[in-house]
Scaffold this active site. Structure first.
Site, mmCIF file in Angstrom:
data_model
loop_
_atom_site.group_PDB
_atom_site.id
_atom_site.type_symbol
_atom_site.label_atom_id
_atom_site.label_comp_id
_atom_site.label_asym_id
_atom_site.label_seq_id
_atom_site.Cartn_x
_atom_site.Cartn_y
_atom_site.Cartn_z
ATOM 1 N N ILE A 16 0.687 -1.084 -0.191
ATOM 2 C CA ILE A 16 0.087 -0.081 0.085
ATOM 3 C C ILE A 16 0.832 1.387 0.025
ATOM 4 O O ILE A 16 0.041 2.339 -0.106
ATOM 5 C CB ILE A 16 -0.928 -0.032 1.229
ATOM 6 N N GLY A 18 5.163 2.970 0.399
ATOM 7 C CA GLY A 18 6.639 3.029 0.462
ATOM 8 C C GLY A 18 7.618 4.234 0.044
ATOM 9 O O GLY A 18 6.779 5.171 -0.342
ATOM 10 N N GLY A 19 8.704 4.204 0.865
ATOM 11 C CA GLY A 19 9.526 5.450 0.690
ATOM 12 C C GLY A 19 10.966 4.852 0.538
ATOM 13 O O GLY A 19 11.320 3.884 0.089
ATOM 14 N N MET A 21 13.369 4.295 2.577
ATOM 15 C CA MET A 21 13.727 3.338 3.773
ATOM 16 C C MET A 21 13.145 1.965 3.834
ATOM 17 O O MET A 21 13.581 1.088 4.115
ATOM 18 C CB MET A 21 13.835 4.068 5.002
ATOM 19 N N ALA A 22 11.687 2.372 3.558
ATOM 20 C CA ALA A 22 10.713 0.961 3.969
ATOM 21 C C ALA A 22 9.484 0.975 2.804
ATOM 22 O O ALA A 22 9.423 1.745 2.195
ATOM 23 C CB ALA A 22 10.247 1.129 5.349
ATOM 24 N N LYS A 39 5.427 -2.347 8.154
ATOM 25 C CA LYS A 39 6.354 -1.451 7.597
ATOM 26 C C LYS A 39 7.674 -2.498 7.551
ATOM 27 O O LYS A 39 8.140 -2.701 8.634
ATOM 28 C CB LYS A 39 6.844 -0.141 8.121
ATOM 29 N N ASP A 133 10.276 14.539 10.289
ATOM 30 C CA ASP A 133 9.933 14.250 9.061
ATOM 31 C C ASP A 133 8.285 14.548 8.619
ATOM 32 O O ASP A 133 7.700 13.817 8.177
ATOM 33 C CB ASP A 133 10.327 12.847 8.573
#
Length: 729
Positions: A16, A18-19, A21-22, A39, A133
Site C-alpha cells: 500500500i 513505500g519510501g 527506507m521501507a 512496514k 519528517d
C-alpha cells in the site's frame, strides 16, 4: 512478500505504500483477526547494524505514544533478514493524495487538519519524541475524517548511509527546517516549521521553495524568502497567514516556542475577531546563511595581467650625476692590457673544457643496479623497494586474477631477480586482483533438477550444489523455494557453495480428538493446532452424547496428518431424538432381614447405553425403600433394571417403550426370598409390619411358609399387588 505469513502471525495481503527506507504492506493479524499495516525495512539497509539498532529503538519509543491522532505501534520484529514494524491500519488516503486531488483546500478544512497534526506533535514533544519528517506523505486521513500522524521516530534513524539515497532526501527536503538543512541538531521547532509548510501547501497548492536539486531547495530554506500565502490565495484570512509566517521563520527563536502555543493559535484563528488582525512583523536578525550583497567583478578584471609600474622620478642628486661628465680614466700601457686579455680567455676556455668533460663523464656513465625479488610482496612494498634502489615502477601495472594469488600481491616482474639494469630503469609489475564475480541467477520456483542444470551451466560445480532440508510451503513438492546465495548476489562459481531448499508441500498438522468436547472448545482446539479455516458445524440427535458436545469429526480421525487449510466438519449433538421418551421407574427394594443391613446395587440399560448395563448406584438399607431410576426409551430400545441384594441378583424389571408411552407399565411385586427371615412371625404364624404399619404399602416375602400379611398397625393395609411407579413423557 504478498501471501507471506510474517512472524507466523501477519499474513501479507498487498503493498500500500513505500519510501526511501521501507515498504508498507496491508496485512491481516491472524491472532487478533484484524487488519494492520506492516512496514518492512528495505533490503539495502538490513546489514547496517547502527541503522537497525536505531530503527528498533525509535520504533519502540513511538510505541509509547497513545493519542487519537497518532498511528499506534503494535509490534516490532525480525524474521531472518526482514525487519518490520506492525502498526494501526488506517482506511483512507494520505494528505499528499488529497492535496494533489483538490488543493487549495477550504480554509476551515486545512486549519482543522493542521490542528490535529499539531495536537499529535504536542503529545509527542511532551514524551521527548521529535518527528523530524512532517510532510503530507506521513499524514493519513481516515474515512471518518480523523487525522493520523505516522512514522514517528523513523526519521531520526537515518544515518549517513541514507542521506544520499534518491527519494529519502528529495521527498523531504521541501519540508526541511533551516537547521535541518544545515545538518545541526533539530528539535521541536523544526517540526513546527515543517507543519507550517504543510499548511502553506494545503492553502496554496504550492510549495514555498522549489529547485532543480535537493541542495538548491535546502539553500533556499536557508537564504531566501517565500511568496506570502495571501498573494497566491486571497481567501486566506490574515490570522491564518500569520500562523504560517510565524511557524516558518528561519530563526527558530522567532517561531512558536511549543506545539501547544501553535495549537492555541490554530484553535482561535478563525474566530470573527481574529480573521482581519494586523499582519505580523518580524525583526530581521543577521544570519550568516542569508544571501549577502557582494560587489560585482567587472569583466575587464577577469584574467587581467598586472600592470608594470612606472620608474620613480629621479632625484636631484641623480639628475646632477647624470648630467655631470665622468672623470677621465688614467691611461694604461696598451701592450700589457692585450696580454692580460689573452691569458684570461685561455683560462676560461680551459675551465669550460674541464667542466664539459666532467659533465659528459657523469651523464653518460650510469651505475648498474641488481633487480630484487618482488614476487610475493604487496604492491606498496615492491614500489618502496624499487624506489629505494633508484628504479622506476612502470605506470602500466598488469592487474589480473591469478589462481592462488592474493589480491594486491605481485606475482610477476618484467626483469628477473638478480638481473643488472642501469639506475633509473623501469620495472613492470604484475599484481593479482580479485576474481571478477558473477551475479547469482534466480532459480526459485523451478524444480530442483532444473535448478541444478541451470547452475551447472552457469559454472557451478555439481559437487558444490547442496540441498537443504525440505520445508513446508504453498509451492508444489520439489519446487525450489529458497536459495543461498540469493539472486543477484556476487558469487564465484568455481569455489562458492550453493544451498537450495525445496518445498515438501503444504504443512501438515496432527488432527486432534474433538469427541465429547463442547462446540466452542472444539473450535478453539482446531485453531490451537494450526487449522486456519473455520469449521463446518452440523447438528445430529444422539442418545449417547450430551447435547452441545461433539459426536464425530470429518474428514480426519484423531492423530491423522491433515492439511491445516482444509475445512473440518464437526457434528454436534442436539440432544435426544424427538420420539425419545423419558421414564422414571419407582423401584421398591427391601433388606434380606428387616432391621438388618443389606447392600442393594442397581444396574440399568436403555437407549443411552447401547445394550450395555450401566451402574445406577448402591444403597445400604435396613428397611424397605423406593428408589427412582430414570430411563430413556426409544421405539426400538426398552429399559431394563436389574436389582442385586448382597451381591446376588434379586430381580430384573423391564419397561417397554409402548407401555411407558401408554401408561400400561405392569406393577412391580417383590418376590419371595425362598424362606428368608423377613421378620418375626406373629402368634398366627404371619410376619407383621412395624408397629406403626404405615411405612410399607408393599407385599413382603414370607418367613419360610411362603406367606406373610400386611402390617396391623395404624397404617392402612396394602394390597399384596400394590406398586409404586410413575411415568414422565
Amino acid at each position: 512478500m504478498i501471501g507471506h505469513e510474517l512472524g507466523g502471525r501477519y499474513e501479507i495481503i498487498e503493498r500500500i505504500g513505500g519510501g526511501g527506507m521501507a515498504l508498507v504492506y496491508k496485512a491481516h493479524d491472524l491472532l487478533l483477526g484484524r487488519n494492520v499495516a506492516v512496514k518492512v525495512l528495505r533490503q539495502q539497509f538490513v546489514h547496517d547494524e547502527e541503522f537497525i539498532r536505531r530503527f528498533r529503538r525509535e520504533a519502540q519509543s513511538a510505541a509509547s505514544l497513545s493519542h487519537p491522532n497518532v498511528v499506534s505501534i503494535y509490534d516490532v520484529g525480525q524474521e531472518d533478514e526482514v525487519h518490520y514494524i506492525v502498526m494501526e491500519y488506517v482506511e483512507g488516503h494520505n494528505l499528499n493524495e488529497i492535496i494533489k486531488e483538490r488543493a487549495p483546500l477550504q480554509v476551515d478544512e486545512a486549519v482543522r487538519i493542521a490542528s490535529q497534526i499539531c495536537d499529535a506533535l504536542d503529545h509527542a514533544h511532551q514524551n521527548q519524541i521529535i518527528h523530524r519528517d512532517i510532510k503530507p506523505h506521513n499524514i493519513l486521513i481516515g474515512r471518518n475524517g480523523r487525522v493520523k500522524v505516522t512514522d514517528f521516530g523513523i526519521a531520526r534513524a537515518v544515518t549517513s548511509t541514507t542521506i544520499t539515497q534518491t527519494g529519502s532526501v528529495v521527498g523531504s527536503v521541501h519540508y526541511f527546517s533551516p537547521e535541518h538543512a544545515k545538518g545541526v541538531v533539530t528539535g521541536e521547532k523544526s517540526d513546527l516549521y515543517s507543519l507550517g509548510i504543510v499548511l502553506y501547501q494545503m492553502l496554496t497548492a504550492q510549495l514555498p521553495f522549489l529547485g532543480e536539486s535537493p541542495i538548491s531547495v535546502a539553500l533556499k530554506h536557508l537564504q531566501e524568502e517565500f511568496e506570502e500565502p495571501r498573494k497566491m490565495n486571497p481567501l486566506i484570512p490574515q490570522s491564518v497567514e500569520n500562523i504560517i509566517l510565524k511557524s516558518m521563520r528561519k530563526n527558530p527563536q522567532e517561531r512558536y516556542q511549543s506545539a501547544k502555543e501553535m495549537l492555541h493559535d490554530l484553535d482561535t484563528c478563525l474566530l470573527p475577531e481574529r480573521r482581519n488582525e494586523r499582519k505580523m512583523d518580524f525583526m530581521d536578525l543577521d544570519d550568516e546563511d542569508r544571501t549577502r550583497v557582494i560587489p560585482a567583478i567587472k569583466p575587464q578584471q577577469i584574467g587581467a595581467v598586472p600592470v608594470r609600474s612606472r620608474p620613480a622620478a629621479p632625484t636631484a642628486e641623480e639628475e646632477e650625476r647624470h648630467e655631470r661628465p665622468a672623470a677621465p680614466a688614467p691611461a694604461k700601457p696598451r701592450k700589457n692590457g692585450r696580454a692580460a686579455l689573452w691569458i684570461s680567455l685561455t683560462l676560461v676556455i680551459l675551465l669550460a673544457m674541464g667542466g664539459l668533460a666532467w659533465y659528459v663523464n657523469h651523464s653518460l656513465t650510469v651505475p648498474d643496479v641488481k633487480v630484487p625479488n618482488l614476487v610475493g610482496k604487496t604492491e606498496d612494498q615492491a614500489r618502496q623497494e624499487l624506489t629505494g634502489l633508484g628504479l622506476v615502477v612502470d605506470p602500466n601495472v598488469i592487474r589480473k586474477y591469478k589462481e592462488g594469488v592474493t589480491a594486491g600481491y605481485v606475482f610477476a616482474q618484467s626483469k628477473e631477480e638478480g638481473a643488472e639494469v642501469k639506475k633509473g630503469a623501469s620495472i613492470q609489475l604484475s599484481v593479482g586482483m580479485d576474481k571478477e564475480l558473477k551475479k547469482m541467477p534466480d532459480v526459485k520456483d523451478s524444480s530442483y533438477e532444473d535448478a541444478v542444470k541451470a547452475l551447472v551451466s552457469f559454472g557451478f560445480k555439481e559437487d558444490n550444489i547442496n540441498q537443504d532440508d525440505p520445508k513446508f510451503s504453498d509451492k508444489p513438492v520439489n519446487t525450489v523455494i529458497a536459495q543461498k546465495p540469493g539472486a543477484n548476489e556476487e558469487v564465484d562459481p568455481d569455489k562458492d557453495q550453493v544451498t537450495l531448499t525445496v518445498s515438501k508441500g503444504l504443512a501438515q498438522v496432527k488432527m486432534p480428538s474433538l469427541i465429547d468436547l463442547t462446540q466452542d472448545k472444539a473450535v478453539q482446539k482446531l485453531k490451537a493446532n494450526g487449522f486456519t479455516a473455520d469449521p463446518v458445524i452440523e447438528q445430529e440427535a444422539s442418545y449417547t452424547v450430551d447435547k452441545g458436545k461433539v459426536i464425530k469429526q470429518f474428514p480426519y480421525d484423531p492423530g491423522m496428518e491433515a492439511d491445516p487449510a482444509s475445512k473440518i466438519t464437526i457434528t454436534v449433538s442436539s440432544g435426544y431424538p424427538q420420539d425419545s421418551l423419558k421414564y422414571t421407574l419407582s423401584l421398591p427394594v427391601a433388606p434380606a432381614v428387616e432391621g438388618q443391613s443389606s447392600k442393594i446395587s442397581v444396574e440399568y440399560s436403555d437407549a443411552r447405553t447401547s445394550g450395555e448395563n450401566k451402574a445406577w448406584g448402591n444403597r445400604t438399607i435396613k428397611t424397605t425403600q423406593v428408589l427412582s431410576v430414570d430411563l430413556v426409551l426409544s421405539p426400538n430400545v426398552n429399559g431394563i433394571v436389574t436389582v442385586k441384594r448382597d451381591g446376588q441378583v434379586f430381580d430384573t424389571y423391564s419397561v417397554t417403550y409402548e407401555d411407558a408411552k401408554n401408561g400400561t407399565v405392569p406393577p412391580i411385586t417383590l418376590p419371595d426370598n425362598g424362606g428368608g427371615d423377613q421378620g418375626a412371625p406373629d402368634d398366627n404364624g404371619d410376619r407383621n409390619q412395624d408397629n406403626n404399619g404405615d411405612t410399607t404399602g408393599m407385599n413382603f416375602p414370607g418367613n419360610g411358609n411362603g406367606h406373610g400379611n400386611p402390617g396391623k398397625g395404624k397404617g392402612k393395609n396394602k394390597d399384596t399387588e400394590a406398586v409404586i411407579y410413575k411415568k414422565d413423557h
